[in-house]
Write a protein that holds these residues in place. Structure first.
Motif, PDB file in Angstrom:
ATOM      1  N   GLU B   1     -57.897  31.595  -5.482  1.00 38.59           N
ATOM      2  CA  GLU B   1     -57.667  30.180  -5.142  1.00 38.59           C
ATOM      3  C   GLU B   1     -58.989  29.428  -4.972  1.00 38.59           C
ATOM      4  N   SER B   2     -59.754  29.911  -4.002  1.00 42.66           N
ATOM      5  CA  SER B   2     -61.077  29.330  -3.765  1.00 42.66           C
ATOM      6  C   SER B   2     -61.958  29.417  -5.012  1.00 42.66           C
ATOM      7  N   THR B   3     -61.791  30.488  -5.751  1.00 41.93           N
ATOM      8  CA  THR B   3     -62.545  30.664  -6.995  1.00 41.93           C
ATOM      9  C   THR B   3     -62.210  29.544  -7.985  1.00 41.93           C
ATOM     10  N   ASN B   4     -60.923  29.177  -8.078  1.00 38.56           N
ATOM     11  CA  ASN B   4     -60.524  28.085  -8.989  1.00 38.56           C
ATOM     12  C   ASN B   4     -61.160  26.756  -8.604  1.00 38.56           C
ATOM     13  N   VAL B   5     -61.199  26.470  -7.333  1.00 36.81           N
ATOM     14  CA  VAL B   5     -61.833  25.226  -6.880  1.00 36.81           C
ATOM     15  C   VAL B   5     -63.309  25.175  -7.291  1.00 36.81           C
ATOM     16  N   PHE B   6     -64.000  26.304  -7.010  1.00 32.22           N
ATOM     17  CA  PHE B   6     -65.420  26.388  -7.398  1.00 32.22           C
ATOM     18  C   PHE B   6     -65.605  26.170  -8.897  1.00 32.22           C
ATOM     19  N   HIS B   7     -64.747  26.815  -9.714  1.00 36.94           N
ATOM     20  CA  HIS B   7     -64.858  26.677 -11.172  1.00 36.94           C
ATOM     21  C   HIS B   7     -64.663  25.225 -11.602  1.00 36.94           C
ATOM     22  N   SER B   8     -63.665  24.590 -10.994  1.00 43.54           N
ATOM     23  CA  SER B   8     -63.402  23.190 -11.351  1.00 43.54           C
ATOM     24  C   SER B   8     -64.579  22.284 -10.982  1.00 43.54           C
ATOM     25  N   GLN B   9     -65.156  22.488  -9.795  1.00 48.43           N
ATOM     26  CA  GLN B   9     -66.341  21.699  -9.384  1.00 48.43           C
ATOM     27  C   GLN B   9     -67.510  21.919 -10.346  1.00 48.43           C
ATOM     28  N   LYS B  10     -67.727  23.187 -10.695  1.00 41.60           N
ATOM     29  CA  LYS B  10     -68.838  23.522 -11.593  1.00 41.60           C
ATOM     30  C   LYS B  10     -68.656  22.859 -12.966  1.00 41.60           C
ATOM     31  N   ASP B  11     -67.422  22.857 -13.503  1.00 40.90           N
ATOM     32  CA  ASP B  11     -67.153  22.236 -14.799  1.00 40.90           C
ATOM     33  C   ASP B  11     -67.414  20.716 -14.748  1.00 40.90           C
ATOM     34  N   SER B  12     -66.937  20.121 -13.674  1.00 42.66           N
ATOM     35  CA  SER B  12     -67.128  18.684 -13.526  1.00 42.66           C
ATOM     36  C   SER B  12     -68.617  18.305 -13.488  1.00 42.66           C
ATOM     37  N   LEU B  13     -69.383  19.061 -12.686  1.00 44.94           N
ATOM     38  CA  LEU B  13     -70.841  18.808 -12.605  1.00 44.94           C
ATOM     39  C   LEU B  13     -71.507  18.997 -13.962  1.00 44.94           C
ATOM     40  N   THR B  14     -71.130  20.084 -14.648  1.00 46.98           N
ATOM     41  CA  THR B  14     -71.717  20.370 -15.965  1.00 46.98           C
ATOM     42  C   THR B  14     -71.424  19.220 -16.940  1.00 46.98           C
ATOM     43  N   GLN B  15     -70.182  18.721 -16.908  1.00 53.18           N
ATOM     44  CA  GLN B  15     -69.806  17.602 -17.800  1.00 53.18           C
ATOM     45  C   GLN B  15     -70.642  16.350 -17.496  1.00 53.18           C
ATOM     46  N   LYS B  16     -70.723  16.018 -16.196  1.00 52.11           N
ATOM     47  CA  LYS B  16     -71.526  14.847 -15.783  1.00 52.11           C
ATOM     48  C   LYS B  16     -72.970  14.972 -16.242  1.00 52.11           C
ATOM     49  N   LEU B  17     -73.537  16.183 -16.053  1.00 43.86           N
ATOM     50  CA  LEU B  17     -74.929  16.432 -16.441  1.00 43.86           C
ATOM     51  C   LEU B  17     -75.123  16.215 -17.949  1.00 43.86           C
ATOM     52  N   GLN B  18     -74.172  16.724 -18.744  1.00 43.76           N
ATOM     53  CA  GLN B  18     -74.267  16.554 -20.209  1.00 43.76           C
ATOM     54  C   GLN B  18     -74.198  15.072 -20.591  1.00 43.76           C
ATOM     55  N   ASP B  19     -73.285  14.334 -19.974  1.00 43.66           N
ATOM     56  CA  ASP B  19     -73.174  12.894 -20.263  1.00 43.66           C
ATOM     57  C   ASP B  19     -74.483  12.169 -19.939  1.00 43.66           C
ATOM     58  N   THR B  20     -74.992  12.471 -18.752  1.00 46.15           N
ATOM     59  CA  THR B  20     -76.239  11.807 -18.326  1.00 46.15           C
ATOM     60  C   THR B  20     -77.400  12.151 -19.257  1.00 46.15           C
ATOM     61  N   GLU B  21     -77.448  13.438 -19.671  1.00 47.84           N
ATOM     62  CA  GLU B  21     -78.533  13.845 -20.589  1.00 47.84           C
ATOM     63  C   GLU B  21     -78.402  13.156 -21.952  1.00 47.84           C
ATOM     64  N   SER B  22     -77.156  13.009 -22.425  1.00 47.35           N
ATOM     65  CA  SER B  22     -77.025  12.360 -23.745  1.00 47.35           C
ATOM     66  C   SER B  22     -77.319  10.855 -23.624  1.00 47.35           C
ATOM     67  N   ARG B  23     -76.959  10.273 -22.495  1.00 43.09           N
ATOM     68  CA  ARG B  23     -77.348   8.861 -22.233  1.00 43.09           C
ATOM     69  C   ARG B  23     -78.884   8.736 -22.216  1.00 43.09           C
ATOM     70  N   ASN B  24     -79.528   9.720 -21.591  1.00 42.08           N
ATOM     71  CA  ASN B  24     -81.005   9.773 -21.564  1.00 42.08           C
ATOM     72  C   ASN B  24     -81.599   9.754 -22.970  1.00 42.08           C
ATOM     73  N   GLN B  25     -81.049  10.604 -23.826  1.00 39.70           N
ATOM     74  CA  GLN B  25     -81.556  10.696 -25.209  1.00 39.70           C
ATOM     75  C   GLN B  25     -81.394   9.348 -25.928  1.00 39.70           C
ATOM     76  N   ALA B  26     -80.244   8.728 -25.711  1.00 40.10           N
ATOM     77  CA  ALA B  26     -80.019   7.422 -26.345  1.00 40.10           C
ATOM     78  C   ALA B  26     -81.046   6.403 -25.850  1.00 40.10           C
ATOM     79  N   LEU B  27     -81.280   6.395 -24.532  1.00 39.79           N
ATOM     80  CA  LEU B  27     -82.268   5.461 -23.963  1.00 39.79           C
ATOM     81  C   LEU B  27     -83.669   5.711 -24.531  1.00 39.79           C
ATOM     82  N   GLU B  28     -84.038   6.982 -24.632  1.00 39.98           N
ATOM     83  CA  GLU B  28     -85.373   7.315 -25.152  1.00 39.98           C
ATOM     84  C   GLU B  28     -85.531   6.890 -26.610  1.00 39.98           C
ATOM     85  N   ALA B  29     -84.455   7.066 -27.386  1.00 37.91           N
ATOM     86  CA  ALA B  29     -84.505   6.637 -28.794  1.00 37.91           C
ATOM     87  C   ALA B  29     -84.690   5.115 -28.867  1.00 37.91           C
TER      88      ALA B  29
END
Lengths: 80, 80, 80, 80
Positions: B1-29
């Protein structure tokens, strides 16, 4: 044990996200500054071109007046 | 149960990080593009100024030659 | 008696003739001087006109060169 | 006999005197005409010189105005 690993991963991801977001803000500030500079450069260029156009019209007038003077001299020579 | 919550939080953070990084690349270009545009604008401006300076020197020469012509006419009137 | 009258008339006529002839010579000298003055005036006028024509041609050249300069400036403004 | 000779001499002198006087009148008429021509030539020359002086002043003005235009262009290049 496994809980500690998860916490450590979550902290690391959160830190990375914060760094990337603050880098984003810096880039956006730089972009906004460059856009303003380009815009003011463009406005200066247009003002400069307008001044040059005025000088060109003045030069046209001066050339026209020199041509009238030339015609007066030619007529004077002819009738003398 | 607790493991599922952790996994969901980790996925959400990873997704946010990827979005922010791709926004970064666009800004740099975008930034890199603007910097190139500013640089080429600057180079055009310098070339333009150089051409204007050549025209100014030419205008100086023409004014000097008109002044010589004026002096010749003055001398001619004087001696006639 | 009658011979004396004739002699006196002849002397008077001869004197008048000499006076008139010397007046003639003076007039002819004056005329010749005036004719020379008119001729040299005419030659000066022709030389003066020739110099003015040279100045007129020079002025034409300068106006042409100013017009070329004007066209260069117009082209420069257009392409900027 | 002697009377005839005297009459013939007197007639000849009178004729010569008349010829010389009429030649005198012709010379005086010619002189007066030349003097008038010289005077009108002189007046034309003065009018011509006056017109040329006006053109010279106009040329001075045009050169001055071209120099002002040149200074405006120099200032514009400097501040751009």
């Amino acid at each position: 044990e496994s809980t500690n690993v998860f916490h450590s991963q979550k902290d690391s991801l959160t830190q990375k996200l914060q760094d990337t977001e603050s880098r984003n803000q810096a880039l956006e500030a730089h972009l906004s500054e460059l856009e303003q500079r380009l815009e003011s450069t463009q406005m200066e260029r247009e003002a400069f071109q307008k001044s040059l156009c005025s000088l060109l019209q003045l030069l046209d007038t001066k050339i026209f007046e020199l041509t009238e003077l030339r015609d007066s001299l030619a007529k004077l020579i002819e009738t003398s």
